[in-house]
Design a protein around this motif. Structure first.
Motif, PDB file in Angstrom:
ATOM      1  N   ILE A  40      20.816 -33.773  12.472  1.00  0.00           N
ATOM      2  CA  ILE A  40      20.501 -33.547  11.052  1.00  0.00           C
ATOM      3  C   ILE A  40      20.954 -34.727  10.204  1.00  0.00           C
ATOM      4  O   ILE A  40      22.078 -35.213  10.335  1.00  0.00           O
ATOM      5  N   LYS A  41      20.028 -35.205   9.378  1.00  0.00           N
ATOM      6  CA  LYS A  41      20.370 -36.183   8.343  1.00  0.00           C
ATOM      7  C   LYS A  41      20.621 -35.381   7.071  1.00  0.00           C
ATOM      8  O   LYS A  41      19.693 -34.797   6.517  1.00  0.00           O
ATOM      9  N   ALA A  62      25.464 -40.360   6.954  1.00  0.00           N
ATOM     10  CA  ALA A  62      26.091 -39.897   8.201  1.00  0.00           C
ATOM     11  C   ALA A  62      25.751 -38.429   8.426  1.00  0.00           C
ATOM     12  O   ALA A  62      25.540 -37.676   7.474  1.00  0.00           O
ATOM     13  N   GLY A  63      25.692 -38.028   9.700  1.00  0.00           N
ATOM     14  CA  GLY A  63      25.414 -36.624  10.016  1.00  0.00           C
ATOM     15  C   GLY A  63      25.728 -36.329  11.475  1.00  0.00           C
ATOM     16  O   GLY A  63      25.998 -37.241  12.262  1.00  0.00           O
ATOM     17  N   PRO A  64      25.672 -35.054  11.862  1.00  0.00           N
ATOM     18  CA  PRO A  64      26.028 -34.675  13.227  1.00  0.00           C
ATOM     19  C   PRO A  64      24.843 -34.610  14.197  1.00  0.00           C
ATOM     20  O   PRO A  64      23.703 -34.361  13.800  1.00  0.00           O
ATOM     21  N   ILE A  65      25.141 -34.819  15.464  1.00  0.00           N
ATOM     22  CA  ILE A  65      24.195 -34.663  16.567  1.00  0.00           C
ATOM     23  C   ILE A  65      24.843 -33.698  17.563  1.00  0.00           C
ATOM     24  O   ILE A  65      26.008 -33.856  17.911  1.00  0.00           O
ATOM     25  N   ALA A  66      24.097 -32.672  17.979  1.00  0.00           N
ATOM     26  CA  ALA A  66      24.664 -31.652  18.870  1.00  0.00           C
ATOM     27  C   ALA A  66      23.571 -31.060  19.753  1.00  0.00           C
ATOM     28  O   ALA A  66      22.384 -31.326  19.541  1.00  0.00           O
ATOM     29  N   LEU A 286      16.580 -36.799   0.830  1.00  0.00           N
ATOM     30  CA  LEU A 286      16.558 -35.371   1.171  1.00  0.00           C
ATOM     31  C   LEU A 286      17.204 -35.094   2.536  1.00  0.00           C
ATOM     32  O   LEU A 286      17.364 -36.005   3.348  1.00  0.00           O
ATOM     33  N   PRO A 287      17.538 -33.828   2.814  1.00  0.00           N
ATOM     34  CA  PRO A 287      18.029 -33.495   4.155  1.00  0.00           C
ATOM     35  C   PRO A 287      16.866 -33.278   5.125  1.00  0.00           C
ATOM     36  O   PRO A 287      15.810 -32.762   4.738  1.00  0.00           O
ATOM     37  N   GLY A 288      17.041 -33.686   6.374  1.00  0.00           N
ATOM     38  CA  GLY A 288      16.018 -33.475   7.399  1.00  0.00           C
ATOM     39  C   GLY A 288      16.683 -33.186   8.735  1.00  0.00           C
ATOM     40  O   GLY A 288      17.684 -33.811   9.075  1.00  0.00           O
TER      41      GLY A 288
END
Length: 336
Positions: A40-41, A62-66, A286-288
């Motif tokens: 998620i961005k 910055a964002g997480p990857i899972a 925006l968030p994606g």
């Protein structure tokens, strides 16, 4: 698939449970899509960028990857929040993102943008997109066609704005204060040798493009015009959300992962075209989220992207979970 490819590969390979990534034009979402995991961005300003090497400061996030939507939500809860060390960090409350997992999406309006139907798009991407829409519809969401007319200008505008900011940001890596230093017979030669040695071909290409578009005589024609296009791209999304659309569903990438050295060798633009579905999100702040949704004919993972309203990552997690539950998971089996 992007600068956070290492983070995505290590999560997909079960080396780590989750990782942080950075996304300037798709570098969280594309690697996640290619490896069958979730990335998620967040909205611009939602997570601190302090300590990250700046590429394009008005686009970086910055964002997480899972491996799952739930894991990404848990990581995001820890990452989000105000940081006084980052002047772009927004001081608003951080919701419990994990609580959004499993929430009903009944009645939500999902926009399907007609401009994302590209000429020559692989049939399997088109099919996946259609399947994703049907999964959301089956969960109670309403599908509506939307228009984002300035999408076609997003890629050229992005490849003016991002390199311009990169050339400015990377000017500080001159071999005097940081890292590598190559000798030279005078200070100018030392700068030139260090920067030629310390940056790879693609970084040098972007620095050159960026310096060019910021130069006298080209600034107005290129950079200023690209910033105006960016405003129009942002307005397209605002108009959609003003009509009650909760999120927009698109493909994450125009293909599955390609072989090393397969694209962009002779023509770098071929590689840049891979960003077609992701750059608009950064241009608009925006968030994606990219969620695994299927496999191509060779068994390689494919992802779908959901684009949300500013600071409404919760909706993306709820919708992402619906796709994940319907599609199943595609991460590689443990290899040790």
């Amino acid at each position: 698939g992007g600068s956070s490819g290492g983070s995505a590969a290590s999560v997909a390979a079960h080396i780590v449970a989750g990782a942080t990534g950075t996304d300037t034009g798709g570098s969280i979402r594309q690697p996640a899509s290619f490896t069958g995991i979730v990335g998620i961005k967040p909205t611009y300003g939602r997570c601190s960028r302090w300590g990250i090497v700046a590429f394009a400061s008005s686009l970086d996030q910055a964002g997480p990857i899972a491996r799952t939507t739930r894991d990404a939500a848990i990581l995001m809860r820890s990452m989000a929040g105000h940081d006084p060390k980052d002047t772009t960090s927004v001081d608003i409350a951080v919701p419990d993102y994990e609580a959004a997992i499993g929430k009903s999406v009944k009645g939500m309006k999902i926009g399907i943008p007609k401009e994302y139907r590209l000429d020559g798009m692989p049939a399997e991407i088109e099919k996946l997109w259609s399947e994703g829409a049907q999964w959301l519809k089956a969960a109670g969401a309403e599908l509506v066609e939307v228009s984002l007319p300035h999408t076609k200008y997003a890629l050229p505008a992005y490849y003016i704005v991002a390199p311009a900011e990169a050339s400015s940001n990377l000017a500080r890596y001159d071999g005097v204060r940081y890292g590598l230093r190559d000798p030279g017979k005078n200070i100018i030669e030392m700068y030139e040798n260090t920067r030629a040695d310390g940056f790879g071909d693609e970084v040098r290409r972007r620095v050159l493009i960026g310096t060019y578009v910021l130069s006298a005589g080209y600034y107005d024609a290129s950079y200023l015009r690209a910033q105006k296009v960016r405003t129009l791209i942002k307005k397209d999304f605002e108009d959609c959300f003003a009509k009650g659309v909760n999120a927009i569903l698109t493909p994450a990438t125009p293909s599955a992962a390609f072989g090393i050295g397969e694209k962009g060798g002779a023509d770098p633009v071929e590689m840049y075209l891979n960003d077609i579905f992701t750059v608009t999100v950064n241009m608009a702040g925006l968030p994606g989220i990219a969620v695994p949704a299927g496999k191509d004919s060779q068994g390689l993972p494919l992802g779908l992207q959901l684009i949300g309203r500013p600071f409404d990552e919760e909706t993306l997690f709820s919708l992402g979970e619906v796709i994940e539950q319907a599609a199943g998971r595609f991460t590689a089996p443990k290899w040790w």
